[in-house]
Motif scaffolding. Structure first.
Motif, PDB file in Angstrom:
ATOM      1  N   LEU A 172     -20.424  -2.071  19.955  1.00 51.48           N
ATOM      2  CA  LEU A 172     -19.575  -1.409  18.967  1.00 51.48           C
ATOM      3  C   LEU A 172     -18.104  -1.645  19.286  1.00 51.48           C
ATOM      4  CD1 LEU A 172     -18.944   0.540  16.628  1.00 51.48           C
ATOM      5  CD2 LEU A 172     -19.203   2.404  18.268  1.00 51.48           C
ATOM      6  N   SER A 203     -25.996   8.357  20.217  1.00 53.92           N
ATOM      7  CA  SER A 203     -26.467   7.654  21.417  1.00 53.92           C
ATOM      8  C   SER A 203     -25.661   8.044  22.647  1.00 53.92           C
ATOM      9  CB  SER A 203     -26.417   6.141  21.209  1.00 53.92           C
ATOM     10  OG  SER A 203     -25.084   5.687  21.146  1.00 53.92           O
ATOM     11  N   THR A 204     -24.392   8.356  22.470  1.00 52.92           N
ATOM     12  CA  THR A 204     -23.581   8.791  23.608  1.00 52.92           C
ATOM     13  C   THR A 204     -24.053  10.147  24.108  1.00 52.92           C
ATOM     14  OG1 THR A 204     -21.694   7.542  22.776  1.00 52.92           O
ATOM     15  CG2 THR A 204     -21.231   9.255  24.381  1.00 52.92           C
ATOM     16  N   ASN A 215     -23.119   0.661  22.857  1.00 47.28           N
ATOM     17  CA  ASN A 215     -21.736   1.126  22.732  1.00 47.28           C
ATOM     18  C   ASN A 215     -20.729   0.019  23.046  1.00 47.28           C
ATOM     19  OD1 ASN A 215     -22.393   3.706  21.899  1.00 47.28           O
ATOM     20  ND2 ASN A 215     -22.485   4.506  23.968  1.00 47.28           N
ATOM     21  N   SER A 256     -23.357   5.812  17.302  1.00 49.47           N
ATOM     22  CA  SER A 256     -22.786   5.800  18.653  1.00 49.47           C
ATOM     23  C   SER A 256     -22.572   7.211  19.183  1.00 49.47           C
ATOM     24  CB  SER A 256     -21.464   5.035  18.646  1.00 49.47           C
ATOM     25  OG  SER A 256     -20.856   5.093  19.911  1.00 49.47           O
ATOM     26  N   TRP A 296     -22.183   2.688  12.292  1.00 45.73           N
ATOM     27  CA  TRP A 296     -22.346   2.385  13.716  1.00 45.73           C
ATOM     28  C   TRP A 296     -21.677   3.450  14.580  1.00 45.73           C
ATOM     29  CZ3 TRP A 296     -21.768  -3.367  15.555  1.00 45.73           C
ATOM     30  CH2 TRP A 296     -22.393  -3.526  16.771  1.00 45.73           C
ATOM     31  N   ASN A 297     -20.555   3.974  14.139  1.00 44.00           N
ATOM     32  CA  ASN A 297     -19.878   5.034  14.894  1.00 44.00           C
ATOM     33  C   ASN A 297     -20.702   6.325  14.894  1.00 44.00           C
ATOM     34  OD1 ASN A 297     -17.358   4.229  16.135  1.00 44.00           O
ATOM     35  ND2 ASN A 297     -16.681   3.726  14.064  1.00 44.00           N
TER      36      ASN A 297
END
Length: 103
Positions: free
Chosen positions: A75, A50-51, A72, A47, A43-44
């Motif tokens: 998360l 996606s960030t 986010n 992330s 997931w990180n």
């Protein structure tokens, strides 16, 4: 600035009875959170990507995409639940979900 003026406030109910400092309990929690570690690692990574996409979209459109923001935020909720479980702040096993109370 008064305490009530802060944008984020955290309220925690104090449990009257809890198992604390039991080494076996803590070892069990470490072992039981191994699957959460794999999920959090994946997931990180997602992330980070996606960030970067959110940053590009914010530069082009002038606002953050709602879906990536929720991703986010989920998360962060999930990481907080797992950390609270590992630090003996919560006795409830964390679910594999980033859903909040409003969803």
């Amino acid at each position: 600035m008064a305490y009530e003026d802060y944008p984020v406030q955290v309220y925690i109910k104090y449990p009257e009875r809890r198992q604390r400092l039991a080494i076996l309990l803590y070892l069990w929690r470490l072992i039981s959170c191994i699957p959460h570690g794999f999920v959090l690692a994946a997931w990180n990574l997602a992330s980070v990507a996606s960030t970067f996409l959110m940053l590009c979209a914010a530069l082009i459109t002038g606002r953050f995409p709602r879906g990536i923001f929720k991703f986010n935020a989920g998360l962060l909720r999930y990481e907080t639940r797992v950390a609270a479980y590992l630090m003996l702040l919560s006795d409830r096993y964390p679910p594999f979900s980033g859903r909040g109370p409003e969803e």
